[in-house]
Scaffold this active site. Sequence first.
Site, PDB file in Angstrom:
ATOM      1  N   GLU A  88       0.860  -1.178   0.000  1.00  0.00           N
ATOM      2  CA  GLU A  88       0.000   0.000   0.000  1.00  0.00           C
ATOM      3  C   GLU A  88       0.896   1.228   0.000  1.00  0.00           C
ATOM      4  O   GLU A  88       1.795   1.343   0.830  1.00  0.00           O
ATOM      5  CB  GLU A  88      -0.894  -0.029   1.244  1.00  0.00           C
ATOM      6  CG  GLU A  88      -1.586   1.278   1.582  1.00  0.00           C
ATOM      7  CD  GLU A  88      -2.398   1.869   0.431  1.00  0.00           C
ATOM      8  OE1 GLU A  88      -3.254   1.169  -0.123  1.00  0.00           O
ATOM      9  OE2 GLU A  88      -2.155   3.053   0.091  1.00  0.00           O
ATOM     10  N   ALA A 144     -20.699   4.517   3.226  1.00  0.00           N
ATOM     11  CA  ALA A 144     -20.720   3.380   4.165  1.00  0.00           C
ATOM     12  C   ALA A 144     -21.985   2.531   4.037  1.00  0.00           C
ATOM     13  O   ALA A 144     -22.484   1.993   5.011  1.00  0.00           O
ATOM     14  CB  ALA A 144     -20.549   3.860   5.606  1.00  0.00           C
ATOM     15  N   HIS A 176     -25.001  -2.025  -0.266  1.00  0.00           N
ATOM     16  CA  HIS A 176     -26.132  -1.845  -1.186  1.00  0.00           C
ATOM     17  C   HIS A 176     -26.917  -3.120  -1.415  1.00  0.00           C
ATOM     18  O   HIS A 176     -26.355  -4.203  -1.465  1.00  0.00           O
ATOM     19  CB  HIS A 176     -25.617  -1.311  -2.530  1.00  0.00           C
ATOM     20  CG  HIS A 176     -25.024   0.054  -2.426  1.00  0.00           C
ATOM     21  ND1 HIS A 176     -25.809   1.181  -2.323  1.00  0.00           N
ATOM     22  CD2 HIS A 176     -23.732   0.468  -2.385  1.00  0.00           C
ATOM     23  CE1 HIS A 176     -25.013   2.239  -2.229  1.00  0.00           C
ATOM     24  NE2 HIS A 176     -23.756   1.837  -2.266  1.00  0.00           N
ATOM     25  N   LYS A 216     -26.391   7.343  -7.881  1.00  0.00           N
ATOM     26  CA  LYS A 216     -27.446   7.037  -6.927  1.00  0.00           C
ATOM     27  C   LYS A 216     -28.028   8.285  -6.287  1.00  0.00           C
ATOM     28  O   LYS A 216     -29.080   8.243  -5.677  1.00  0.00           O
ATOM     29  CB  LYS A 216     -26.922   6.096  -5.841  1.00  0.00           C
ATOM     30  CG  LYS A 216     -26.484   4.739  -6.372  1.00  0.00           C
ATOM     31  CD  LYS A 216     -26.202   3.797  -5.217  1.00  0.00           C
ATOM     32  CE  LYS A 216     -25.674   2.452  -5.680  1.00  0.00           C
ATOM     33  NZ  LYS A 216     -24.335   2.507  -6.293  1.00  0.00           N
ATOM     34  N   ARG A 241     -14.281   8.599  -6.300  1.00  0.00           N
ATOM     35  CA  ARG A 241     -14.620   7.268  -6.807  1.00  0.00           C
ATOM     36  C   ARG A 241     -13.751   6.983  -8.034  1.00  0.00           C
ATOM     37  O   ARG A 241     -13.590   7.839  -8.896  1.00  0.00           O
ATOM     38  CB  ARG A 241     -16.064   7.203  -7.255  1.00  0.00           C
ATOM     39  CG  ARG A 241     -17.109   7.736  -6.304  1.00  0.00           C
ATOM     40  CD  ARG A 241     -18.382   7.901  -7.113  1.00  0.00           C
ATOM     41  NE  ARG A 241     -19.524   8.420  -6.429  1.00  0.00           N
ATOM     42  CZ  ARG A 241     -19.750   9.700  -6.182  1.00  0.00           C
ATOM     43  NH1 ARG A 241     -18.847  10.601  -6.518  1.00  0.00           N
ATOM     44  NH2 ARG A 241     -20.875  10.076  -5.605  1.00  0.00           N
ATOM     45  N   GLU A 300     -15.779   1.143  -8.247  1.00  0.00           N
ATOM     46  CA  GLU A 300     -16.392   2.206  -7.460  1.00  0.00           C
ATOM     47  C   GLU A 300     -17.652   1.583  -6.861  1.00  0.00           C
ATOM     48  O   GLU A 300     -17.794   0.371  -6.865  1.00  0.00           O
ATOM     49  CB  GLU A 300     -16.714   3.388  -8.353  1.00  0.00           C
ATOM     50  CG  GLU A 300     -17.421   2.974  -9.621  1.00  0.00           C
ATOM     51  CD  GLU A 300     -18.038   4.119 -10.387  1.00  0.00           C
ATOM     52  OE1 GLU A 300     -17.898   5.293  -9.963  1.00  0.00           O
ATOM     53  OE2 GLU A 300     -18.673   3.862 -11.407  1.00  0.00           O
ATOM     54  N   SER A 301     -18.580   2.421  -6.343  1.00  0.00           N
ATOM     55  CA  SER A 301     -19.808   1.874  -5.766  1.00  0.00           C
ATOM     56  C   SER A 301     -20.466   0.923  -6.764  1.00  0.00           C
ATOM     57  O   SER A 301     -20.597   1.266  -7.915  1.00  0.00           O
ATOM     58  CB  SER A 301     -20.747   3.023  -5.438  1.00  0.00           C
ATOM     59  OG  SER A 301     -21.960   2.525  -4.933  1.00  0.00           O
ATOM     60  N   CYS A 326     -10.395  11.219  24.121  1.00  0.00           N
ATOM     61  CA  CYS A 326     -11.323  11.970  23.292  1.00  0.00           C
ATOM     62  C   CYS A 326     -12.627  12.091  24.046  1.00  0.00           C
ATOM     63  O   CYS A 326     -13.353  11.109  24.202  1.00  0.00           O
ATOM     64  CB  CYS A 326     -11.554  11.286  21.954  1.00  0.00           C
ATOM     65  SG  CYS A 326     -12.904  12.040  21.005  1.00  0.00           S
ATOM     66  N   CYS A 369     -15.441  13.761  23.386  1.00  0.00           N
ATOM     67  CA  CYS A 369     -16.710  13.713  22.668  1.00  0.00           C
ATOM     68  C   CYS A 369     -17.119  12.282  22.308  1.00  0.00           C
ATOM     69  O   CYS A 369     -18.292  11.965  22.289  1.00  0.00           O
ATOM     70  CB  CYS A 369     -16.629  14.554  21.395  1.00  0.00           C
ATOM     71  SG  CYS A 369     -16.153  16.264  21.704  1.00  0.00           S
TER      72      CYS A 369
END
Lengths: 494, 129, 425
Positions: free
Chosen positions: A34, A49, A52, A253, A314, A350-351, A414, A416
Amino acid sequence: MSEKYDLIIIGGGVVGCMIARWLSRYEGRVLLIEKEADLCMGASAANTAIVHAGYDPRPGSLKARMNVDGNQMWDQLSGELNFPFERRGDYVVAIGEKELPALDTLMEYGRKNGVPGMKLLSRAEVIAREKNINPEVSGALWATTGGICDPFGVTIAAAENAVMNGVEVLLNTKFDDFIMEENRIIGIKTNRGDFGCRWVINCAGMYSDEVMHKAGIRPEFVIKPRKGEYFVFDRADIAVDNVLFPVPSDRGKGILVTTTLHGNTIIGPNSVIFEDKEDRSTTREGLEEIWQGARKLVPSLSQKHIIGMFAGLRPYGNGPCKSPGIDYQHDFIIEIPTEVQGFVNLGGIESPGATSAPAIAQEVVDLLKDAGEKFKEKKGWDPVRRARPRFRDMNHEEQKLLIDMDPRYGRVICRCENVTEGEIVAEIHAPIPAITYDAIKRRTWLGTGRCQGGFDMPRVVKIISDELGVSPLEVTKKGQGSNFLARPTKQVEI
Amino acid sequence: MEESIKLICISCPQGCALEVTMEGKTITKVDGASCKRGKEYAQLEITDPRRMIASTVRVKNGFHPLVPVYTKMPVPKNMIRNVLKELREVELTAPVANGSVVIENVLGTGIDIITSREMPTSEMNRDHF
Amino acid sequence: MILKNLYDVVVIGSGPGGLAAAVAAKKEGAQDVLVIERDMELGGILVQCIHNGFGVEIFKEDLPGPSYAQRFIDEVSSLGVEILLDTMVLDITPQRKIYASNKRLGFVEIEARSIVLAMGCRERSRPQIRIPGTRPVGVYTAGTAQRWVNVEGYMPGNQVVILGSGDIGMIMARRLTFEGAKVERVLEVMPYLTGLTRNYVQCLLDFNIPLQLRHTVKRVLGNNCVEAVEAVQVDEKWNPVPGSEEIIPCDTLLLSVGLIPENELSRKAGIKLDPITNGPFVDDNFQTNIPGIFAAGNVVHVYDLVDWVTEAGYQAGRCAAKFAMVIRRKETYYLPLIAGDNVRYIVPHMLDKRNLEGQDIRLQMRVTQPIEQPVWVEVHDKENLVARKAERYVRPGEMVTLVLKQKHYMDIEKAVSLTIDVAPR
């Protein structure tokens, strides 16, 4: 050639990591490289996220098959890899009578694609389920197999399981070129040396076109970055509990209003083709576009409650669909080309890329088997990867036990999001170490709340520097060139 | 020869806009002040502008690597640069008391620079409670 | 220090509001006061506010923040206020139960007769003002940079642009200049200065740092680290004026664009917040809508002078102590009745000792198991038998009564609790 592997995967996004996990089940040395300082920093990092349901892709396309097959694999996968996932079900909402026919088209696509559990809902039914919906709603398609996930969680979990089972991961390692013997790939050149192998698997996402061109494959295939921008809302102020899609257009979409696994509502993405593959900036026009688009579904949104914004790119490809008779020019490419030997080529994922990832991984293994690769099951392969404790998800009793086990879980860093020092240290020393601020943020969700890191940043920098034994000056946000601190005080004249 | 200078008084948060008329080096008139402090400020600012300086100095073995310090009285404005330079050279050793003198009579001004807080040693580290 | 289960007053936060509340509560007569602070030392935000300007009203002195804090830290120490450092409060309930955690003690549960919320505020962040562009390192709120420069000793960058002419921004402009950075510009979206004029003089004018009113940052540039910001002029509606864009090269953008009271905990406790201040609704005792929970300082609304935060803290602390003492008094005259052996429940559940003059007190109870033989119904204060009654039998279906009379009252007065048991004779 420094090392010899059987298979090398280029790219540590959700697809590359999922393939690594699938391959880890068999004998053979596998390496994943990577180029960034952490996994999951490309398209996998900045998306909606959504898992589908599969009514959207063109029937007959590879996208459609991967989507529907992949969707069905998520329950088992999330059980084995222990990442958060919920089959929330999604809604495609028609606003006004004119949009109703589009729902029928999607229903038809869905049926052709083999999507189970779809239902058309009336106006009243939609309003009953989502009280914030635009009162001009005319109906909706309800796809019960749709879900929401944590895209970093999936990617990291898959990669960790792969590593646990013997796969090697090298970060900060960028593919340069192939090493060929006639028309056979025998290795790759990278910025950190040469590596030998019998197979290279192209999971380079945004750069998958450049990788395949280096092998002389598909010179006409081009990836363009298609940017989508998002706003994140404060959990306490806005709670849209559902996944709401608009009726789709030819640009995709559309702009969603959706809940996420952390309880925040997010809106986006829009869809604009840019030139620069590294330009992840949000834009005034883009943010305005998603704002207007989201108000179409939920008019009561208020900008006062925005606590985050980001953009994702994308990898939009021009891969033609291989099925006969289907004229679709933006399909997934998943193939073993015959022009060279030793190359598994993926492009344009992509999606619905994340949704499809498990199916893509299986497809790659099947293609390799068809190409003559003999896979021998690895003895002691463990499909299960255990999740690390999340303080904020525990009740008081569990929190007590966790702190008894390691007092650092008693120190909340953290405020929050209630992320503790114990969790941060655990990620720094995880199977794939998280040593940049963003890497820790992706895994623990620190810094994503109301103060956006204002309180935790100096403390996290100190923890990273203490744990790694380096000066705080060397701690970065996302890898080389992104150091938080320039120099100590008391050094320069005024 | 008459000259007019515009100043903002900083004696209190109100920040009156002052117009100071000068004849050579003498102030003949001060307009715009809401109280007598404005006139005093104008006088001082023109003849001998001064500022309070707050900064930090390095501490060895301290709970924090720096301790904040400040000038007890305002120092001449044109000495800010050199005062900061003096402070850059200082390295104290913990423990340091609150209000202790870090530089006495800085650059001959008769003004001391003192610490704004105590700085205990670093044995009092993160795990001490 | 051994942590107790119950305190008269618990103060959350040890900034100027919290410290003042703790001091006032102890002086008012609260027996035990605990301050819970998430940082490793007392003082809250004052620890990093090393500039002068504190105490002009209250002490008639011009002090730096840490010195101002030290006055109260010394008093807190001499008054015997207990302190929990490096401890984060996770949750508070309307019944004034506090859940917190720290490394040494782990998970702690503390009850308070009254609570003072003094959590201060957080800074408005970049997404809240929606500055588009890339997300490189180098975009910080002014307070985060202040922590690094003044406490940890690091510079976030060398070439800085500041958005917002609030006091924190201007103070940091001077501070960064003192440490050798170049502050290129201060941009302010309003047509006027939002901080004190004296800071404009001492922080910007003194160092020739240009201030541009009616300007903002249109976008941030730079992939890994900030490389520049694009500044732009805006009209009355805050829309960019086309053609007025200017790229300002820099490596750091500091945001000083407002403070927001930090009320996460208040929300959890069900405290009603005013949407205009973003802080709790409070009366002149600084009590919130939940009895016994008070709030003081920036957590209520954003103050300009710390001296007034101290005044508010004093008031809240005094009132919190008074509330706690009322509860304590109630506790001393409320006597719990405990169901002992074979007693399922007793009504009333507690006695008000103030009623012991004059009237008889009727205790009504039911047994868990029947006993078909003579029994004693006995009332004990620890080992001491206070009263008893004989019954020929007891059954769950039949209510049992025991009357406490004048002759029992001396014992009851001294008791801390009474236990009623039913056992065979």
